[in-house]
Design an enzyme around this catalytic site. Structure first.
Site, PDB file in Angstrom:
ATOM      1  N   TYR A  96      -4.351   4.023   6.547  1.00 31.62           N
ATOM      2  CA  TYR A  96      -4.821   3.000   7.491  1.00 31.62           C
ATOM      3  C   TYR A  96      -6.148   3.420   8.132  1.00 31.62           C
ATOM      4  O   TYR A  96      -7.027   2.586   8.359  1.00 31.62           O
ATOM      5  CB  TYR A  96      -3.775   2.757   8.591  1.00 31.62           C
ATOM      6  CG  TYR A  96      -2.560   2.020   8.079  1.00 31.62           C
ATOM      7  CD1 TYR A  96      -2.542   0.636   8.042  1.00 31.62           C
ATOM      8  CD2 TYR A  96      -1.450   2.697   7.616  1.00 31.62           C
ATOM      9  CE1 TYR A  96      -1.438  -0.053   7.557  1.00 31.62           C
ATOM     10  CE2 TYR A  96      -0.334   2.028   7.127  1.00 31.62           C
ATOM     11  CZ  TYR A  96      -0.342   0.651   7.101  1.00 31.62           C
ATOM     12  OH  TYR A  96       0.741  -0.023   6.614  1.00 31.62           O
ATOM     13  N   LYS A 145       0.844  -1.191   0.000  1.00 32.99           N
ATOM     14  CA  LYS A 145       0.000   0.000   0.000  1.00 32.99           C
ATOM     15  C   LYS A 145       0.879   1.240   0.000  1.00 32.99           C
ATOM     16  O   LYS A 145       2.018   1.131   0.477  1.00 32.99           O
ATOM     17  CB  LYS A 145      -0.960   0.027   1.173  1.00 32.99           C
ATOM     18  CG  LYS A 145      -0.363  -0.253   2.562  1.00 32.99           C
ATOM     19  CD  LYS A 145       0.815   0.519   3.102  1.00 32.99           C
ATOM     20  CE  LYS A 145       0.692   2.006   3.272  1.00 32.99           C
ATOM     21  NZ  LYS A 145       1.955   2.613   3.822  1.00 32.99           N
TER      22      LYS A 145
HETATM   23  P1  NAD Z   1      12.480   1.784   2.048  1.00 30.74           P
HETATM   24  O1  NAD Z   1      12.935   3.116   1.624  1.00 30.74           O
HETATM   25  O2  NAD Z   1      12.999   1.250   3.320  1.00 30.74           O
HETATM   26  O3  NAD Z   1      12.799   0.699   0.901  1.00 30.74           O
HETATM   27  C1  NAD Z   1      12.547   0.951  -0.453  1.00 30.74           C
HETATM   28  C2  NAD Z   1      13.417   0.046  -1.301  1.00 30.74           C
HETATM   29  O4  NAD Z   1      13.232   0.409  -2.673  1.00 30.74           O
HETATM   30  C3  NAD Z   1      14.917   0.186  -0.999  1.00 30.74           C
HETATM   31  O5  NAD Z   1      15.527  -1.075  -1.001  1.00 30.74           O
HETATM   32  C4  NAD Z   1      15.421   1.021  -2.169  1.00 30.74           C
HETATM   33  O6  NAD Z   1      16.790   0.743  -2.491  1.00 30.74           O
HETATM   34  C5  NAD Z   1      14.517   0.560  -3.294  1.00 30.74           C
HETATM   35  N1  NAD Z   1      14.418   1.520  -4.398  1.00 30.74           N
HETATM   36  C6  NAD Z   1      14.447   1.181  -5.690  1.00 30.74           C
HETATM   37  N2  NAD Z   1      14.359   2.276  -6.460  1.00 30.74           N
HETATM   38  C7  NAD Z   1      14.312   3.335  -5.635  1.00 30.74           C
HETATM   39  C8  NAD Z   1      14.215   4.736  -5.841  1.00 30.74           C
HETATM   40  N3  NAD Z   1      14.137   5.268  -7.071  1.00 30.74           N
HETATM   41  N4  NAD Z   1      14.187   5.538  -4.766  1.00 30.74           N
HETATM   42  C9  NAD Z   1      14.217   5.024  -3.516  1.00 30.74           C
HETATM   43  N5  NAD Z   1      14.296   3.694  -3.260  1.00 30.74           N
HETATM   44  C10 NAD Z   1      14.333   2.861  -4.311  1.00 30.74           C
HETATM   45  O7  NAD Z   1      10.885   1.820   2.053  1.00 30.74           O
HETATM   46  P2  NAD Z   1       9.903   0.822   2.811  1.00 30.74           P
HETATM   47  O8  NAD Z   1       9.557   1.413   4.121  1.00 30.74           O
HETATM   48  O9  NAD Z   1      10.439  -0.546   2.764  1.00 30.74           O
HETATM   49  O10 NAD Z   1       8.584   0.965   1.888  1.00 30.74           O
HETATM   50  C11 NAD Z   1       8.415   0.265   0.682  1.00 30.74           C
HETATM   51  C12 NAD Z   1       6.919   0.140   0.365  1.00 30.74           C
HETATM   52  O11 NAD Z   1       6.292  -0.554   1.422  1.00 30.74           O
HETATM   53  C13 NAD Z   1       6.167   1.450   0.224  1.00 30.74           C
HETATM   54  O12 NAD Z   1       5.186   1.329  -0.758  1.00 30.74           O
HETATM   55  C14 NAD Z   1       5.507   1.642   1.580  1.00 30.74           C
HETATM   56  O13 NAD Z   1       4.321   2.420   1.535  1.00 30.74           O
HETATM   57  C15 NAD Z   1       5.212   0.227   1.957  1.00 30.74           C
HETATM   58  N6  NAD Z   1       5.178   0.031   3.418  1.00 30.74           N
HETATM   59  C16 NAD Z   1       4.145  -0.666   3.942  1.00 30.74           C
HETATM   60  C17 NAD Z   1       4.103  -0.916   5.296  1.00 30.74           C
HETATM   61  C18 NAD Z   1       3.024  -1.757   5.872  1.00 30.74           C
HETATM   62  O14 NAD Z   1       2.858  -1.777   7.077  1.00 30.74           O
HETATM   63  N7  NAD Z   1       2.280  -2.475   5.057  1.00 30.74           N
HETATM   64  C19 NAD Z   1       5.102  -0.405   6.135  1.00 30.74           C
HETATM   65  C20 NAD Z   1       6.153   0.296   5.558  1.00 30.74           C
HETATM   66  C21 NAD Z   1       6.180   0.501   4.201  1.00 30.74           C
END
Ligand code: NAD
Length: 425
Positions: free
Chosen positions: A251, A166
Site C-alpha cells: 500500500y 493484491k
Molecule cells: P483468508 O485466509 O481469510 O481467505 C482465503 C480463502 O482462500 C479462504 O476461504 C480459504 O479457504 C481459501 N483457500 C483456498 N485454497 C487455500 C489454500 N491452499 N490455503 C489457504 N487458503 C486457501 O485470506 P483473505 O484475507 O481473505 O485474503 C485473500 C486475498 O485477498 C489475498 O490475496 C490478500 O492479499 C487479499 N486481501 C486484500 C485486502 C484489501 O484490502 N484489498 C485485504 C485483505 C486481503
C-alpha cells in the site's frame, strides 16, 4: 444530450417504477438527468442547502438488476465475507451471482444469506464450468496470493473478465502470464487497488497533479498490523510470496507511485525477523524501504507484521503537505492538508478535508463493471499490478545483497494506469 423521446421514456419508466410517487403532491418535481441512457433511469433531486454547504452526492441511481454485471467471488475467507460480499449491497453496477469455495456447506450458507442460487455454486475443480454460466461476466479472485495466477488464467479461458486481489501474484513472471492470458482471451484484467478509487486518495492525487503542494519532495508511510496464528497461509512463503512487504507494505509502495505518477529508478530494502518467532520462519516480520524517483522525489516507508495497527502517510511538497492517519484502512480515513494561509500570509492553514466514505469495495467493483459495460481499460489494470510486483522483487534482492537496486525508467508519467476512474458517487 438526450432526445425528447428518450427523456419521456425515462420519465415514464421512473414514474412506473415508483407508482408515480415522484410527482405526488407535485411540490418539487424531480429533475431527470439529461445524460441518462434510456435503460438507466437517473433521478436528481432539487437542492436543499445553500451554495456555502458541502455538495451532496445525491441519490445513488443504481442500475436495474437486469443490467448489472454479474460477478462470481472466488474464495470465501475474511476479505470476501467481511468486506466484498456486503459491498454488493452498496454497488450500483455489480451483482453477486456465483460463489466459488472448497467448502460446500459454507458456500451454501453464504449463498442463502446473499440470495445466490444453487446453480451459482462452484468449487475449485468445477470452476472451469463457469464458462457455461452466462450470468457470470466477471470473476473476483480473493484467494491466497500464489493462487491468483492459476485462477486468472482459468477464468480467462472460461471467457470471463477478471478482477484480482493484491498483490497480483508472487512473481513478475506470473503477473505476465496473467496479462497474456487475458489479452489472448480478449478479457479485461483489473487489480483490486481499492485506495486508487477512494475519495481522500483521489483528492490527494488531484492536489499533487494541480501542484497545490508545489513540487513533490518526500513521502513517508507506515503500514503495520500484529499477526496471530503462525500456521496461516500469510506466513508460508510458497502461498504468500513474502511477509509484511507484499501484504501491507504494498500500500505504501503503490501510494508513492500513484501520488507522484512516477516510477522509481532506484530502490533499497531492509528486512528484519525476530529470531525464533514461529510466525516468521519463512516470511519477513518487517520490511523498510526507500524509493528514488526520476524527479528527485523520495519515498521512505515501513511495513510490519508485529506492530499494533499503524496506517499513516504524509506527502510533502515545497508549498504544502497532505497527511492521512489512518490512511490505508477500509473506512475512517482522515486527511489533513497544511500550507501557507491564503487569507493571512503570516499564518499557516491546516485544514481537515472530509469526504464521504462509500464502501471502497463497491466503488472499485463498480468501476470494473463500468469498464466491462463500456469496454474501457480499468484504471488499475494488470500492468499496474506487475509494476508493484517487479519493485517488490527488486526490494527483496536489495535487502538480500545489502545494496540499492537500479530499475529501468518509465517512458512517461502514469505509465501503467488506465484512464482515471469516473466518480461513482
Ligand atoms: P483468508 O485466509 O481469510 O481467505 C482465503 C480463502 O482462500 C479462504 O476461504 C480459504 O479457504 C481459501 N483457500 C483456498 N485454497 C487455500 C489454500 N491452499 N490455503 C489457504 N487458503 C486457501 O485470506 P483473505 O484475507 O481473505 O485474503 C485473500 C486475498 O485477498 C489475498 O490475496 C490478500 O492479499 C487479499 N486481501 C486484500 C485486502 C484489501 O484490502 N484489498 C485485504 C485483505 C486481503
Amino acid at each position: 444530450m438526450v432526445d425528447d423521446a428518450s427523456r419521456l421514456w425515462t420519465r415514464r419508466r421512473v414514474l412506473g417504477a415508483t407508482g408515480g410517487l415522484l410527482t405526488a403532491g407535485a411540490w418539487m418535481p424531480p429533475v431527470l438527468a439529461a445524460a441518462a441512457p434510456p435503460s438507466s433511469p437517473q433521478v436528481k433531486l432539487p437542492g436543499t442547502f445553500a451554495k456555502t454547504e458541502r455538495e451532496r452526492p445525491g441519490p445513488p441511481n443504481p442500475q436495474p438488476e437486469s443490467e448489472r454485471v454479474g460477478w462470481a467471488v472466488v474464495g470465501l475467507g475474511h476479505l470476501s465475507l467481511e468486506e466484498i460480499l456486503p459491498a454488493f449491497g452498496q454497488s450500483k453496477r455489480s451483482k453477486l451471482v456465483a460463489l466459488v469455495s472448497g467448502d460446500r456447506a459454507k458456500a451454501q450458507a453464504i449463498a442463502k444469506q446473499y440470495g445466490v442460487s444453487d446453480k451459482g455454486l462452484y468449487d475449485y475443480t468445477s470452476f472451469d464450468q463457469l464458462k457455461d454460466n452466462p450470468e457470470v461476466q466477471a470473476v473476483y479472485i480473493v484467494l491466497p496470493n500464489s493462487m491468483h495466477a492459476e485462477f486468472t488464467v482459468r477464468a480467462a479461458q472460461a471467457g470471463k473478465h477478471i478482477f484480482c486481489e493484491k498483490p497480483m501474484a508472487n512473481t513478475p513472471a506470473e503477473c505476465q502470464q496473467m496479462i497474456d492470458a487475458c489479452k489472448k482471451a480478449d478479457r479485461k484484467l483489473g487489480i483490486a487497488y481499492r485506495l486508487q478509487y477512494e475519495p481522500h486518495h483521489r483528492a490527494v492525487i488531484q492536489m499533487a497533479r494541480n501542484k497545490e503542494l508545489g513540487t513533490l519532495k518526500l513521502f513517508t508511510a507506515n503500514n503495520g498490523q500484529n499477526q496471530g496464528e503462525p500456521n496461516q497461509w500469510r506466513h508460508k512463503k510458497s502461498l504468500a510470496g513474502g511477509g509484511a512487504l507484499p501484504d501491507v507494505g504494498i500500500y505504501c509502495l503503490s501510494a508513492a507511485r500513484y501520488f507522484s505518477g512516477e516510477e522509481p529508478t532506484e530502490v533499497q530494502g531492509f528486512s528484519y525477523s525476530t529470531p525464533n518467532d514461529p510466525r516468521f520462519k519463512e516470511v519477513e516480520e518487517s520490511f523498510a524501504f526507500h524509493l528514488s524517483f526520476p524527479s528527485g522525489f523520495q519515498a521512505h516507508c515501513t511495513s510490519s507484521y508485529s506492530t499494533h495497527e499503524t496506517k499513516d502517510l504524509r506527502l510533502m511538497g515545497t508549498d504544502g503537505w497532505a497527511a492521512m492517519d489512518p490512511g490505508f484502512s477500509y473506512n475512517g480515513l482522515r486527511l489533513r492538508v497544511g500550507m501557507k494561509s491564503k487569507s493571512f500570509p503570516k499564518a499557516d492553514d491546516t485544514v481537515e478535508r472530509g469526504f464521504s466514505q462509500p464502501s471502497q469495495f463497491a466503488r472499485e467493483m463498480d468501476h470494473f463493471s463500468r469498464c466491462v459495460q463500456e469496454n474501457v481499460v480499468p484504471h488499475t489494470p494488470g500492468e499496474e499490478g506487475l509494476a508493484d510486483v517487479r519493485i517488490i522483487e527488486a526490494l527483496y534482492r536489495s535487502a538480500q545483497d545489502g545494496k540499492a537496486v537500479k530499475l529501468e525508467a518509465a517512458k512517461k508519467l502514469e505509465a501503467f494506469r488506465g484512464p482515471p476512474p469516473k466518480e461513482e458517487g
